[in-house]
Design a protein around this motif. Structure first.
Motif, PDB file in Angstrom:
ATOM      1  N   ARG A  69      52.152  43.198  93.280  1.00 51.02           N
ATOM      2  CA  ARG A  69      51.917  43.720  94.635  1.00 51.02           C
ATOM      3  C   ARG A  69      52.523  42.792  95.678  1.00 51.02           C
ATOM      4  O   ARG A  69      53.207  43.245  96.604  1.00 51.02           O
ATOM      5  N   GLN A  70      52.264  41.495  95.533  1.00 51.39           N
ATOM      6  CA  GLN A  70      52.780  40.538  96.515  1.00 51.39           C
ATOM      7  C   GLN A  70      54.300  40.448  96.472  1.00 51.39           C
ATOM      8  O   GLN A  70      54.959  40.355  97.516  1.00 51.39           O
ATOM      9  N   ARG A  71      54.849  40.462  95.266  1.00 60.67           N
ATOM     10  CA  ARG A  71      56.311  40.406  95.151  1.00 60.67           C
ATOM     11  C   ARG A  71      56.943  41.647  95.753  1.00 60.67           C
ATOM     12  O   ARG A  71      57.969  41.564  96.440  1.00 60.67           O
ATOM     13  N   ILE A  74      45.771  39.430  87.535  1.00 60.44           N
ATOM     14  CA  ILE A  74      46.782  38.462  87.995  1.00 60.44           C
ATOM     15  C   ILE A  74      48.142  39.148  88.073  1.00 60.44           C
ATOM     16  O   ILE A  74      48.854  39.050  89.083  1.00 60.44           O
ATOM     17  N   GLU A  91      48.312  41.777  90.925  1.00 59.99           N
ATOM     18  CA  GLU A  91      48.406  41.169  92.259  1.00 59.99           C
ATOM     19  C   GLU A  91      49.763  40.501  92.456  1.00 59.99           C
ATOM     20  O   GLU A  91      50.336  40.545  93.551  1.00 59.99           O
ATOM     21  N   LEU A  92      50.278  39.894  91.393  1.00 62.76           N
ATOM     22  CA  LEU A  92      51.601  39.265  91.481  1.00 62.76           C
ATOM     23  C   LEU A  92      52.658  40.308  91.806  1.00 62.76           C
ATOM     24  O   LEU A  92      53.518  40.099  92.676  1.00 62.76           O
ATOM     25  N   GLU A 136      49.139  30.486  92.752  1.00 63.55           N
ATOM     26  CA  GLU A 136      48.361  30.725  93.980  1.00 63.55           C
ATOM     27  C   GLU A 136      47.404  31.893  93.801  1.00 63.55           C
ATOM     28  O   GLU A 136      46.295  31.894  94.358  1.00 63.55           O
ATOM     29  N   ILE A 137      47.838  32.872  93.026  1.00 64.41           N
ATOM     30  CA  ILE A 137      46.982  34.038  92.782  1.00 64.41           C
ATOM     31  C   ILE A 137      45.779  33.646  91.939  1.00 64.41           C
ATOM     32  O   ILE A 137      44.638  34.068  92.207  1.00 64.41           O
ATOM     33  N   ALA A 160      52.375  32.795  90.147  1.00 65.00           N
ATOM     34  CA  ALA A 160      51.034  33.193  89.724  1.00 65.00           C
ATOM     35  C   ALA A 160      49.972  32.152  90.052  1.00 65.00           C
ATOM     36  O   ALA A 160      48.781  32.482  90.137  1.00 65.00           O
ATOM     37  N   VAL A 189      57.389  34.015  94.668  1.00 62.14           N
ATOM     38  CA  VAL A 189      55.941  34.221  94.631  1.00 62.14           C
ATOM     39  C   VAL A 189      55.472  33.956  93.202  1.00 62.14           C
ATOM     40  O   VAL A 189      55.882  34.622  92.269  1.00 62.14           O
ATOM     41  N   LYS A 217      43.134  31.943  93.879  1.00 56.71           N
ATOM     42  CA  LYS A 217      42.310  32.816  94.712  1.00 56.71           C
ATOM     43  C   LYS A 217      41.251  33.555  93.906  1.00 56.71           C
ATOM     44  O   LYS A 217      40.520  34.387  94.437  1.00 56.71           O
ATOM     45  N   PHE A 244      41.757  35.412  90.948  1.00 56.79           N
ATOM     46  CA  PHE A 244      42.191  36.524  90.083  1.00 56.79           C
ATOM     47  C   PHE A 244      42.254  36.043  88.642  1.00 56.79           C
ATOM     48  O   PHE A 244      42.561  34.877  88.365  1.00 56.79           O
TER      49      PHE A 244
END
Length: 366
Positions: free
Chosen positions: A353-355, A347, A350-351, A336-337, A334, A332, A340, A342
């Motif tokens: 959180r997704q990971r 950033i 969110e990185l 793509e984040i 940064a 995952v 969107k 961020f």
């Protein structure tokens, strides 16, 4: 001019091992003789030469006289009159004071072959006590050969104790101490190196502030049986050190390379997690963040190896599942984040959180 194979190569051949390197002594020669034959001189303290074809080391036979403190406090004498026996008597152990001539005949003035057969580490002469580095060398040899049944002769132990009591070990440079310790980490039983230092009350002189209790010896022995990774062997010694132990200062004092220091930090800082009976997927992810897995993925492998070697029964399937989940979480990125919308600190949040989501889902599914 006569040339003899000496030291460890002869000893290892007699023990049935293939020598890793060969050292030679030259009797009856001068530096000029060696250079005329194409040898390249190296070393500052005494003439050592590299063979023009093999690159192996050839040293002129020499004698030494104690003239100062520490392992460098010697006057070295060499000329064509120095005999092979003169050279061999200055060596540390009888098993290292055997020479082999060009026809394969052994010259063994101090009964090194007998001590090999009887499995004894014995000093050559009373001059043994003049070099404090020999305390560490004997500890290293014991770590290497104890598994073959070798013991240390009682008189040699007494001389080692005298050397420690004299305070001579305090004159050893940190770099030399580390070099011997690092070499011991490659032996079958590296805990024997530290065990002998403890027995001689020498640990504080050469490894200041390091606590070496039975716990550390046991963990090091256990890790050594499971892995030949010297970084992990080193790291195991730092599990159970006191809370006020300053690992950074310790490593800096001994000029210990960063790769060893980083492994030790992992063991020292996360020892509670290493020994905890069960870790949740959330705790594992927090660990990934803390050890910066994203840039140093090998640190997770080190943590898992320490944990499942020293404290838990091996769970190969689970170990691989953690590694797989971590690798997927690392995929995952940064970009793509950012795409969107961020920005800034959002950033990173969110990185993470997704990971975390990817990691925990993948681990739960395995």
């Amino acid at each position: 001019m006569q040339t003899y194979l000496v030291g460890g190569a002869v000893r290892d051949k007699l023990l049935g091992f293939e020598p890793h390197e060969r050292d030679w002594v030259v009797v009856g020669a001068t530096p000029g003789h060696m250079q005329e034959q194409g040898f390249q001189q190296v070393g500052k303290d005494f003439p050592v030469f590299l063979h023009p074809d093999t690159g192996e080391e050839y040293a002129l036979a020499r004698t030494e006289r104690k003239s100062g403190s520490g392992y460098k406090g010697f006057d070295v004498h060499f000329d064509p009159s120095v005999t092979l026996a003169d050279d061999l008597i200055r060596r540390d152990l009888t098993i290292n004071a055997i020479a082999e001539d060009e026809e394969g005949h052994l010259i063994d003035p101090f009964d090194g072959r007998r001590d090999i057969q009887q499995r004894v580490l014995r000093h050559v002469s009373e001059a043994f006590t003049e070099d404090p580095l020999r305390v560490l060398r004997i500890a290293r040899f014991w770590a290497r050969f104890h598994c073959l049944g070798f013991s240390i002769a009682e008189q040699t132990k007494e001389l080692l104790q005298q050397m420690v009591t004299s305070g001579e070990l305090r004159h050893l440079t940190p770099e030399r101490v580390w070099k011997e310790w690092e070499k011991s980490l490659t032996t079958p039983e590296p805990h024997k190196f530290l065990e002998l230092l403890n027995q001689l009350n020498a640990t504080e002189d050469v490894l200041p502030q390091l606590k070496v209790s039975q716990q550390q010896l046991t963990l090091l022995a256990k890790m050594s049986r499971a892995s030949d990774d010297t970084e992990l062997r080193f790291a195991s010694v730092f599990i159970g050190q006191p809370d006020d132990f300053n690992l950074s200062v310790f490593c800096q004092r001994l000029a210990i390379p960063n790769r060893y220091r980083h492994a030790a930090e992992l063991a020292f800082q996360y020892q509670l997690l290493l020994s905890k009976a069960k870790l949740s997927s959330s705790e594992y992810f927090d660990l990934l963040q803390a050890i910066d897995y994203w840039r140093r993925p090998h640190r997770l492998t080190q943590f898992l190896t320490l944990r499942f070697t020293l404290f838990l029964a091996p769970e190969k399937g689970f170990i691989e599942a953690v590694k797989t989940a971590a690798a997927e979480a690392a995929s995952v990125g940064a970009s793509e984040i950012v795409a969107k919308g961020f920005s800034g600190k959002a950033i990173g949040a969110e990185l993470a959180r997704q990971r975390r989501q990817v990691f925990e889902q993948k681990l739960a599914a395995s």
